[in-house]
Scaffold this motif. Structure first.
Motif, PDB file in Angstrom:
ATOM      1  N   THR A 114       1.238  -1.313  -0.029  1.00  0.00           N
ATOM      2  CA  THR A 114      -0.087  -0.152  -0.357  1.00  0.00           C
ATOM      3  C   THR A 114       0.543   1.098   0.010  1.00  0.00           C
ATOM      4  N   LEU A 115       1.907   1.277   1.200  1.00  0.00           N
ATOM      5  CA  LEU A 115       2.695   2.296   0.795  1.00  0.00           C
ATOM      6  C   LEU A 115       3.517   2.425  -0.355  1.00  0.00           C
ATOM      7  N   SER A 116       3.860   1.671  -1.318  1.00  0.00           N
ATOM      8  CA  SER A 116       4.695   1.305  -1.859  1.00  0.00           C
ATOM      9  C   SER A 116       3.949   2.057  -2.921  1.00  0.00           C
ATOM     10  N   ASN A 117       3.287   1.681  -3.165  1.00  0.00           N
ATOM     11  CA  ASN A 117       1.930   2.160  -4.543  1.00  0.00           C
ATOM     12  C   ASN A 117       1.780   3.706  -3.814  1.00  0.00           C
ATOM     13  N   ILE A 118       1.738   3.939  -3.142  1.00  0.00           N
ATOM     14  CA  ILE A 118       1.778   6.050  -2.619  1.00  0.00           C
ATOM     15  C   ILE A 118       2.653   6.861  -3.051  1.00  0.00           C
ATOM     16  N   TRP A 119       4.033   5.686  -2.409  1.00  0.00           N
ATOM     17  CA  TRP A 119       5.038   6.710  -2.245  1.00  0.00           C
ATOM     18  C   TRP A 119       5.348   6.678  -3.401  1.00  0.00           C
ATOM     19  N   GLY A 120       5.469   5.487  -3.909  1.00  0.00           N
ATOM     20  CA  GLY A 120       6.476   4.713  -5.271  1.00  0.00           C
ATOM     21  C   GLY A 120       7.526   3.733  -4.946  1.00  0.00           C
ATOM     22  N   GLU A 121       7.901   2.505  -6.159  1.00  0.00           N
ATOM     23  CA  GLU A 121       9.016   2.103  -5.597  1.00  0.00           C
ATOM     24  C   GLU A 121      10.413   2.732  -4.904  1.00  0.00           C
ATOM     25  N   ASN A 122      10.604   3.888  -5.038  1.00  0.00           N
ATOM     26  CA  ASN A 122      11.973   4.071  -5.316  1.00  0.00           C
ATOM     27  C   ASN A 122      11.927   4.042  -3.473  1.00  0.00           C
ATOM     28  N   ARG A 123      10.707   4.469  -2.542  1.00  0.00           N
ATOM     29  CA  ARG A 123      11.033   4.836  -1.444  1.00  0.00           C
ATOM     30  C   ARG A 123      11.038   3.890  -0.030  1.00  0.00           C
ATOM     31  N   GLU A 124      11.914   4.397   0.887  1.00  0.00           N
ATOM     32  CA  GLU A 124      12.862   3.226   1.628  1.00  0.00           C
ATOM     33  C   GLU A 124      11.106   2.771   2.945  1.00  0.00           C
ATOM     34  N   ILE A 125      10.743   2.095   2.968  1.00  0.00           N
ATOM     35  CA  ILE A 125       9.692   1.699   3.816  1.00  0.00           C
ATOM     36  C   ILE A 125      10.314   0.733   4.743  1.00  0.00           C
ATOM     37  N   GLU A 126      10.003   1.210   5.773  1.00  0.00           N
ATOM     38  CA  GLU A 126      10.415   0.419   7.308  1.00  0.00           C
ATOM     39  C   GLU A 126       8.920   0.309   8.075  1.00  0.00           C
ATOM     40  N   ILE A 127       9.230  -0.707   8.572  1.00  0.00           N
ATOM     41  CA  ILE A 127       7.367  -1.130   9.073  1.00  0.00           C
ATOM     42  C   ILE A 127       8.514  -1.878  11.048  1.00  0.00           C
ATOM     43  N   ARG A 128       7.650  -0.573  12.197  1.00  0.00           N
ATOM     44  CA  ARG A 128       8.488  -1.425  13.036  1.00  0.00           C
ATOM     45  C   ARG A 128       6.603  -2.281  13.394  1.00  0.00           C
ATOM     46  N   GLU A 129       6.812  -3.271  14.786  1.00  0.00           N
ATOM     47  CA  GLU A 129       5.716  -3.306  15.588  1.00  0.00           C
ATOM     48  C   GLU A 129       6.190  -3.662  16.792  1.00  0.00           C
ATOM     49  N   GLN A 130       5.235  -3.163  17.653  1.00  0.00           N
ATOM     50  CA  GLN A 130       5.426  -2.742  19.454  1.00  0.00           C
ATOM     51  C   GLN A 130       4.514  -3.516  20.401  1.00  0.00           C
ATOM     52  N   LEU A 131       4.487  -4.088  21.161  1.00  0.00           N
ATOM     53  CA  LEU A 131       3.705  -4.827  21.794  1.00  0.00           C
ATOM     54  C   LEU A 131       3.642  -4.133  23.322  1.00  0.00           C
ATOM     55  N   ILE A 132       2.188  -3.257  23.626  1.00  0.00           N
ATOM     56  CA  ILE A 132       2.743  -2.757  25.051  1.00  0.00           C
ATOM     57  C   ILE A 132       1.374  -3.165  25.314  1.00  0.00           C
ATOM     58  N   TYR A 133       2.675  -3.866  27.025  1.00  0.00           N
ATOM     59  CA  TYR A 133       1.787  -4.777  27.943  1.00  0.00           C
ATOM     60  C   TYR A 133       1.225  -3.110  28.596  1.00  0.00           C
ATOM     61  N   TYR A 137      -0.772 -10.246  30.881  1.00  0.00           N
ATOM     62  CA  TYR A 137      -1.667 -11.379  29.781  1.00  0.00           C
ATOM     63  C   TYR A 137      -2.632  -9.808  28.818  1.00  0.00           C
ATOM     64  N   GLN A 138      -2.531  -8.844  29.203  1.00  0.00           N
ATOM     65  CA  GLN A 138      -3.357  -7.959  27.765  1.00  0.00           C
ATOM     66  C   GLN A 138      -2.644  -7.058  27.521  1.00  0.00           C
ATOM     67  N   PHE A 139      -2.525  -6.506  26.033  1.00  0.00           N
ATOM     68  CA  PHE A 139      -1.552  -6.255  25.386  1.00  0.00           C
ATOM     69  C   PHE A 139      -2.327  -5.558  23.910  1.00  0.00           C
ATOM     70  N   LYS A 140      -1.917  -4.505  23.935  1.00  0.00           N
ATOM     71  CA  LYS A 140      -1.328  -4.141  22.258  1.00  0.00           C
ATOM     72  C   LYS A 140      -0.560  -3.830  21.721  1.00  0.00           C
ATOM     73  N   ARG A 141      -0.981  -3.562  19.927  1.00  0.00           N
ATOM     74  CA  ARG A 141       0.475  -3.904  19.547  1.00  0.00           C
ATOM     75  C   ARG A 141      -0.069  -2.566  18.416  1.00  0.00           C
ATOM     76  N   GLU A 142       1.407  -1.851  18.386  1.00  0.00           N
ATOM     77  CA  GLU A 142       1.417  -0.571  17.758  1.00  0.00           C
ATOM     78  C   GLU A 142       2.440  -0.866  16.594  1.00  0.00           C
ATOM     79  N   ILE A 143       1.859  -0.800  15.295  1.00  0.00           N
ATOM     80  CA  ILE A 143       2.467  -0.525  14.441  1.00  0.00           C
ATOM     81  C   ILE A 143       3.241   1.207  13.883  1.00  0.00           C
TER      82      ILE A 143
END
Length: 183
Positions: A114-133, A137-143
């Motif tokens: 999705t991001l490559s389609n919007i910004w173009g193939e020549n852009r570097e895209i990094e995705i990070r996932e973080q779990l916040i507890y 036993y209860q957490f949420k995922r932040e992207i």
């Protein structure tokens, strides 16, 4: 009296374009930060925004952060004309922040696409996932999905800032559609 630096000129234009979209009701500016790192002698300007919701009950959890930074090398190249003028400019980055309830891994490739389609193939895209507890036993995922331009932006590219803001808003809207189908 001193002339403003390229960073200062670009920051004012970018800030104005973002606030114009806030005033016309398209987005809501949720944060603004300008900082100077005295140990590295660098500057950073950030504005965070989200889509303004029409219904009072709606609350978009997708936010976009546009960051403009200039290092000591960038400033010295601009002020000391004898230095390498190719370093005179700023770095620009956009990042998108969202919370998800499901495991993020199955649709990370769709997010990249999705991001490559919007910004173009020549852009570097990094995705990070973080779990916040909240409890053991209860957490949420932040992207966080970052779009890096990989080059300096100069005052010559100031007319392109309107497109940068428009693409950022378009990205939020498309990610919102993506997010609503994957939560």
């Amino acid at each position: 009296m001193f002339d403003p630096t390229a960073f200062e000129n670009m920051k004012v234009v970018l800030e104005g374009l973002i606030y114009d979209r806030d005033f016309d009701g398209t987005i809501l500016v949720t944060n603004r930060c300008e900082s100077i790192d005295l140990s590295r002698l660098s500057r950073s300007f950030q504005m965070e925004m989200k889509i303004r919701e029409n219904s009072p009950g709606q609350n978009s959890t997708i936010k976009c952060l546009i960051t403009l930074t200039a290092s000591l090398e960038n400033l010295s190249a601009e002020l000391l004309k004898s230095q390498n003028e190719a370093l005179a400019g700023c770095q620009v980055e956009t990042s998108y922040h969202l919370s998800v309830k499901k495991e993020a891994e199955p649709y990370i490739s769709s997010l990249f696409h999705t991001l490559s389609n919007i910004w173009g193939e020549n852009r570097e895209i990094e995705i990070r996932e973080q779990l916040i507890y909240n409890s053991p036993y209860q957490f949420k995922r932040e992207i966080e999905a970052r779009v890096l331009f990989g080059r300096l932006v100069t005052e010559d590219q100031i007319p392109d800032f309107r497109g940068l803001v428009d693409h950022s808003i378009s990205s939020i809207k498309q990610l919102k559609e993506f997010y609503s189908s994957n939560t």
